[in-house]
Enzyme design. Structure first.
Site, PDB file in Angstrom:
ATOM      1  N   LYS A   1      15.766  50.475  14.599  1.00 28.33           N
ATOM      2  CA  LYS A   1      14.344  51.067  14.236  1.00 28.33           C
ATOM      3  C   LYS A   1      13.497  49.932  15.006  1.00 28.33           C
ATOM      4  O   LYS A   1      12.722  48.578  15.110  1.00 28.33           O
ATOM      5  CB  LYS A   1      13.722  51.711  13.504  1.00 28.33           C
ATOM      6  CG  LYS A   1      13.498  50.915  11.547  1.00 28.33           C
ATOM      7  CD  LYS A   1      13.144  51.445  10.707  1.00 28.33           C
ATOM      8  CE  LYS A   1      13.946  50.439   9.788  1.00 28.33           C
ATOM      9  NZ  LYS A   1      13.950  50.879   8.416  1.00 28.33           N
TER      10      LYS A   1
ATOM     11  N   ARG B   1      11.451  59.092  -2.099  1.00 31.12           N
ATOM     12  CA  ARG B   1      10.700  58.928  -0.511  1.00 31.12           C
ATOM     13  C   ARG B   1      11.920  60.489  -0.323  1.00 31.12           C
ATOM     14  O   ARG B   1      11.395  61.746  -0.426  1.00 31.12           O
ATOM     15  CB  ARG B   1      10.924  57.810   0.152  1.00 31.12           C
ATOM     16  CG  ARG B   1       9.430  57.008   0.319  1.00 31.12           C
ATOM     17  CD  ARG B   1       9.780  55.783   0.880  1.00 31.12           C
ATOM     18  NE  ARG B   1      11.210  55.673   1.814  1.00 31.12           N
ATOM     19  CZ  ARG B   1      11.279  54.360   2.767  1.00 31.12           C
ATOM     20  NH1 ARG B   1      10.528  53.440   2.449  1.00 31.12           N
ATOM     21  NH2 ARG B   1      12.413  54.362   3.408  1.00 31.12           N
TER      22      ARG B   1
ATOM     23  N   TYR C   1     -14.821  31.186  13.338  1.00 31.23           N
ATOM     24  CA  TYR C   1     -15.484  32.813  12.924  1.00 31.23           C
ATOM     25  C   TYR C   1     -16.106  32.203  10.973  1.00 31.23           C
ATOM     26  O   TYR C   1     -15.068  31.778   9.992  1.00 31.23           O
ATOM     27  CB  TYR C   1     -15.434  33.580  13.388  1.00 31.23           C
ATOM     28  CG  TYR C   1     -15.898  34.157  14.375  1.00 31.23           C
ATOM     29  CD1 TYR C   1     -16.564  34.314  15.264  1.00 31.23           C
ATOM     30  CD2 TYR C   1     -14.163  34.386  15.218  1.00 31.23           C
ATOM     31  CE1 TYR C   1     -16.686  34.744  16.565  1.00 31.23           C
ATOM     32  CE2 TYR C   1     -14.716  34.621  16.443  1.00 31.23           C
ATOM     33  CZ  TYR C   1     -15.536  35.227  16.612  1.00 31.23           C
ATOM     34  OH  TYR C   1     -15.240  35.358  18.122  1.00 31.23           O
TER      35      TYR C   1
ATOM     36  N   MET D   1      -9.014  36.558  17.759  1.00 29.39           N
ATOM     37  CA  MET D   1      -8.527  37.731  18.085  1.00 29.39           C
ATOM     38  C   MET D   1      -7.635  36.632  18.781  1.00 29.39           C
ATOM     39  O   MET D   1      -6.078  37.180  19.446  1.00 29.39           O
ATOM     40  CB  MET D   1      -8.960  38.432  19.138  1.00 29.39           C
ATOM     41  CG  MET D   1      -8.286  39.373  20.150  1.00 29.39           C
ATOM     42  SD  MET D   1      -9.273  40.115  21.082  1.00 29.39           S
ATOM     43  CE  MET D   1     -10.120  41.434  20.408  1.00 29.39           C
TER      44      MET D   1
END
Ligand SMILES: *Cc1c(COP(=O)(O)O)cnc(C)c1O
Length: 376
Positions: free
Chosen positions: A35, A130, A264, A312
């Site tokens: 999956k 679930r 940053y 990024m």
């Protein structure tokens, strides 16, 4: 030259890990769980390594079509079953086996004009809450399915919530065995953690002697070389090998003085002179943005750490102790974000994930489209 980032998928490691799963449940057949595009590896990229499995388990009908498109004629199981009535057409056409976890799915099957009867896996909610029928409603669902001409064979499945932890699988196994004891059909219970940790476990003969390995196991993460119960056990404990390497290169360096900061938000400040390397890999490649200063990374196969915030397209790594690392004649040192370095050193994806507060599963699945991949 393209940007130097590259994912490598290791066919031998997939074969090796599949064999480890088999060894933990030698009498069971194996669903290789593919999956989420084979946990981010790419279904087409893992097919060669996993074609020794007895079947492929996945969720997405488009992915099932891709597996058939690769020439696979064996079993394919849809772990969440169908989502709408017309999905059953595709199940008939591609011969897909499918889970049944709800009454609406039985309704769909009851009104489906099928030619070949379907093989279904009736799912019990044995405690995870679930998907699946509760123990109280399971037998009624079985009886309803069994009366349908559209149904060929009914197998029985459940899924464990705590196979990787202290609670274990015994309670859920007991619930499942108690309700299903006299029902016919094959059983499938165990994911990677249940297979590796509890594969040999079985219930008393009073409960039918149900084994955790049952008729089919459903390993996913272990096949991809990540330990299902890290940090309790590392991949080496389970003798697993990394199947995905994410590698890049140093594309620049900076010499910092004490007091200089990096990246940053200036989240890292050097407390002494340091040399750092800038790596062509960032969160847009799938490297986790929340990985803090200190996350392990290999440069030329040697272990160091990230410093400052992940951006990024770049991360920064500490080269202070790695004199020879850097950029020479335009060619940067090899950086292994996870997986296997060229000369063999391994950085388990689990260690990177753990530093970032997540699991190997999430990092693999998040490998970005823009990262080119090769299969070894
Ligand atoms: C994803 C999944 C698995 C595989 O789980 P791993 O922890 O990756 O081994 C097995 N069974 C079901 C129903 C799943 O959804």
């Amino acid at each position: 030259m393209p940007r130097p980032i590259l994912a490598t998928i290791h066919t031998h490691a997939l074969q090796h890990n599949l064999a480890r799963a088999r060894a933990a449940a030698p009498d069971a057949r194996v669903w290789a769980v593919v999956k989420a595009n084979a946990y981010g590896h790419g279904i087409e990229h893992v097919f060669e390594g996993l074609r020794g499995a007895d079947g492929f388990a996945l969720l997405d009908l488009a992915e099932a079509e891709r597996v058939r498109g690769l020439g696979w004629r064996g079993p394919i199981l849809l772990l969440e079953g169908v989502f709408e009535p017309r999905d059953l057409e595709l199940c008939s056409r591609l011969n897909l086996w499918h889970a049944i976890h709800s009454d609406p799915q039985i309704d769909m099957l009851a009104t489906h004009k099928t030619h070949q009867p379907h093989r279904v896996f009736l799912k019990m909610n044995s405690g995870m809450n679930r998907l699946g029928f509760t123990p109280a409603r399971f037998r009624a669902a079985w009886t309803r399915l069994n009366a349908l001409p559209q149904v060929d064979e009914i197998s029985l499945m459940t899924h464990f919530s705590d196979a990787d932890g202290a609670r274990g699988i015994a309670e859920q196994m007991t619930v499942f065995a108690t309700v299903t004891q006299d029902l016919p059909g094959e059983r499938t219970l165990s994911n990677s953690a249940a297979t590796l940790r509890h594969g040999a476990q079985s219930l008393s003969t009073r409960l039918g002697g149900l084994r955790a390995a049952a008729d089919w196991i459903r390993p996913g993460i272990a096949v991809y070389g990540s330990s299902p119960d890290f940090p309790e056990h590392a991949m080496t404990h389970w003798d697993l090998q990394p199947t995905m390497t994410l590698a890049s290169r140093i594309i620049g360096t900076q010499d910092l003085n004490a007091g200089d900061s990096v990246g940053y938000g200036s989240s890292f400040t050097a407390d002494r002179p340091m040399r750092i390397g800038i790596v062509a890999c960032g969160y847009a490649d799938g490297y986790p943005r929340c990985a803090p200063t200190g996350t392990p990374v290999l440069v030329n196969g040697m272990r160091t750490r990230t410093v400052g915030r992940v951006s990024m397209d770049m991360i920064t790594v500490d080269l202070s102790a790695l004199q020879h690392a850097g950029v020479e004649a335009g060619y940067g040192s090899e950086v292994t974000l996870w997986g296997r370095a060229r000369h063999g050193a391994v950085l388990p994806i689990d260690e990177v994930a753990h530093a970032a507060g997540t699991v190997g599963y999430e990092l693999m699945c998040a490998l970005a489209q823009r990262v080119p991949a090769i299969v070894l």
